[in-house]
Write a protein that holds these residues in place. Sequence first.
Motif, PDB file in Angstrom:
ATOM      1  N   UNK A 168      27.544 111.672  35.250  1.00 29.18           N
ATOM      2  CA  UNK A 168      26.415 112.082  36.170  1.00 29.18           C
ATOM      3  C   UNK A 168      26.552 111.065  37.567  1.00 29.18           C
ATOM      4  N   UNK A 169      26.660 110.614  37.520  1.00 28.02           N
ATOM      5  CA  UNK A 169      27.053 109.698  39.102  1.00 28.02           C
ATOM      6  C   UNK A 169      26.049 108.542  38.068  1.00 28.02           C
ATOM      7  N   UNK A 170      25.772 108.063  37.622  1.00 29.33           N
ATOM      8  CA  UNK A 170      24.791 106.773  38.026  1.00 29.33           C
ATOM      9  C   UNK A 170      25.404 105.336  37.645  1.00 29.33           C
ATOM     10  N   UNK A 171      24.613 104.134  38.471  1.00 33.45           N
ATOM     11  CA  UNK A 171      25.210 103.569  38.751  1.00 33.45           C
ATOM     12  C   UNK A 171      24.821 102.491  37.031  1.00 33.45           C
ATOM     13  N   UNK A 172      25.121 101.588  36.831  1.00 27.08           N
ATOM     14  CA  UNK A 172      25.261 100.662  35.572  1.00 27.08           C
ATOM     15  C   UNK A 172      23.766 100.419  35.624  1.00 27.08           C
ATOM     16  N   UNK A 173      22.841 100.225  34.590  1.00 24.33           N
ATOM     17  CA  UNK A 173      21.288  99.871  34.677  1.00 24.33           C
ATOM     18  C   UNK A 173      21.313  99.108  35.111  1.00 24.33           C
ATOM     19  N   UNK A 174      19.963  97.958  36.155  1.00 28.48           N
ATOM     20  CA  UNK A 174      19.645  97.247  36.273  1.00 28.48           C
ATOM     21  C   UNK A 174      19.806  95.651  35.314  1.00 28.48           C
ATOM     22  N   UNK A 175      20.022  96.003  34.205  1.00 26.14           N
ATOM     23  CA  UNK A 175      19.914  94.486  33.550  1.00 26.14           C
ATOM     24  C   UNK A 175      21.347  94.523  32.694  1.00 26.14           C
ATOM     25  N   UNK A 176      22.303  95.251  33.248  1.00 18.83           N
ATOM     26  CA  UNK A 176      23.857  95.270  32.785  1.00 18.83           C
ATOM     27  C   UNK A 176      24.126  93.835  33.089  1.00 18.83           C
ATOM     28  N   UNK A 177      24.917  93.250  32.810  1.00 17.72           N
ATOM     29  CA  UNK A 177      25.534  91.703  32.566  1.00 17.72           C
ATOM     30  C   UNK A 177      27.093  92.305  32.625  1.00 17.72           C
ATOM     31  N   UNK A 178      28.247  92.085  33.802  1.00 18.78           N
ATOM     32  CA  UNK A 178      28.944  92.680  33.970  1.00 18.78           C
ATOM     33  C   UNK A 178      29.980  91.234  33.352  1.00 18.78           C
ATOM     34  N   UNK A 179      31.231  91.199  33.472  1.00 19.47           N
ATOM     35  CA  UNK A 179      32.055  90.501  32.771  1.00 19.47           C
ATOM     36  C   UNK A 179      32.490  89.416  34.553  1.00 19.47           C
ATOM     37  N   UNK A 180      32.849  87.973  34.335  1.00 25.79           N
ATOM     38  CA  UNK A 180      32.770  87.207  35.085  1.00 25.79           C
ATOM     39  C   UNK A 180      34.218  85.890  34.734  1.00 25.79           C
ATOM     40  N   UNK A 181      34.036  85.781  35.817  1.00 27.13           N
ATOM     41  CA  UNK A 181      35.272  84.625  35.920  1.00 27.13           C
ATOM     42  C   UNK A 181      34.782  83.386  35.221  1.00 27.13           C
ATOM     43  N   UNK A 182      33.272  82.767  35.466  1.00 26.26           N
ATOM     44  CA  UNK A 182      32.523  82.161  34.498  1.00 26.26           C
ATOM     45  C   UNK A 182      32.693  82.245  32.785  1.00 26.26           C
ATOM     46  N   UNK A 183      32.808  83.868  32.027  1.00 28.72           N
ATOM     47  CA  UNK A 183      32.568  84.203  31.288  1.00 28.72           C
ATOM     48  C   UNK A 183      33.517  83.116  30.003  1.00 28.72           C
ATOM     49  N   UNK A 184      34.484  83.064  30.877  1.00 29.50           N
ATOM     50  CA  UNK A 184      35.825  82.662  30.483  1.00 29.50           C
ATOM     51  C   UNK A 184      35.393  80.854  30.053  1.00 29.50           C
TER      52      UNK A 184
END
Length: 295
Positions: A81-97
């Motif tokens: 549908x070409x939609x962006x990720x929902x506002x409250x999605x948390x993506x993978x970050x370096x700090x996740x490690x």
Amino acid sequence: MPTSIPLASRATSAAPATPDRHRGDLILFMAIAFGVSWASWFTAIGLGGSATKAPTVLPYLFGAFGPLMGALVIRVRRARRGEPAPEHVVRFRRTTLLWAPLLLALASATVLSAALLAHAAGGPALSWDDAKEVMRDAGGPAAFLISMVISGPLSEEPGWRGTAYPRMRASMGRFRVGLVLGVIWAVWHLPLFFIDGTVQHELGLKSPSGVLFAVSTIPMAMLTACAYERAGVIASIAVHFAVNTTMVLLDVKAPVTQAMIIGVQAIAAVLLLTANRPTNKPTTSIPSLTDHGSR
């Protein structure tokens, strides 16, 4: 001579997701998660026998992946549908490690400290004899840990936290989402009480331990939500894994210990949800397979 179309006018931006689309995604996700899991688990119930032996083991294990399958369908649907990720999605970050192992240790500590408090209050003593037997039956420590990652954390968290949670947060507060999603999670587990060889069957649906297991999904939903908001789906997988593994190794079944764990985890979750701000602001992310599972 054909009229040229300005490049800017030809570019189309992804339309933001509306509340109706979030609601539609949630309904579809729940239908897939429950449909796949319950169909598989009721098949296992019909086959009879133990969840650890063929042929019952196959639908029993497959049923655990209902939430993951629902998450993948929603991810593909959103991309088409070409939609962006929902506002409250948390993506993978370096700090996740950094955050994932810290949250893993914290989650394990909630179970261990509660078990010690329960023992001080007259509950059963802690023993590692059962833990050694469990790992031996699983084929050794490595096989045991791999099975604990796959069965539960990996098969569920991309769905419950990575998919359902951010869409529910679009219209609910964090505490309300934890409560509602915790209740849904408890209902999703119900067929397992009727499959021989599962932890739930051993506890019993109508027993105090069975009731406490159902109630425990609410603070667990809040605790894994805290981890998700802090460091994404990998962190929620780590917390889910830590709690499950520590409870299995300590052979937590006594109602007094279960009740103490619920209390300790509820306090920890409330403190974390109150103190921590969601970390879903755009930041530099590292592409990974887990990033797809957390949207």
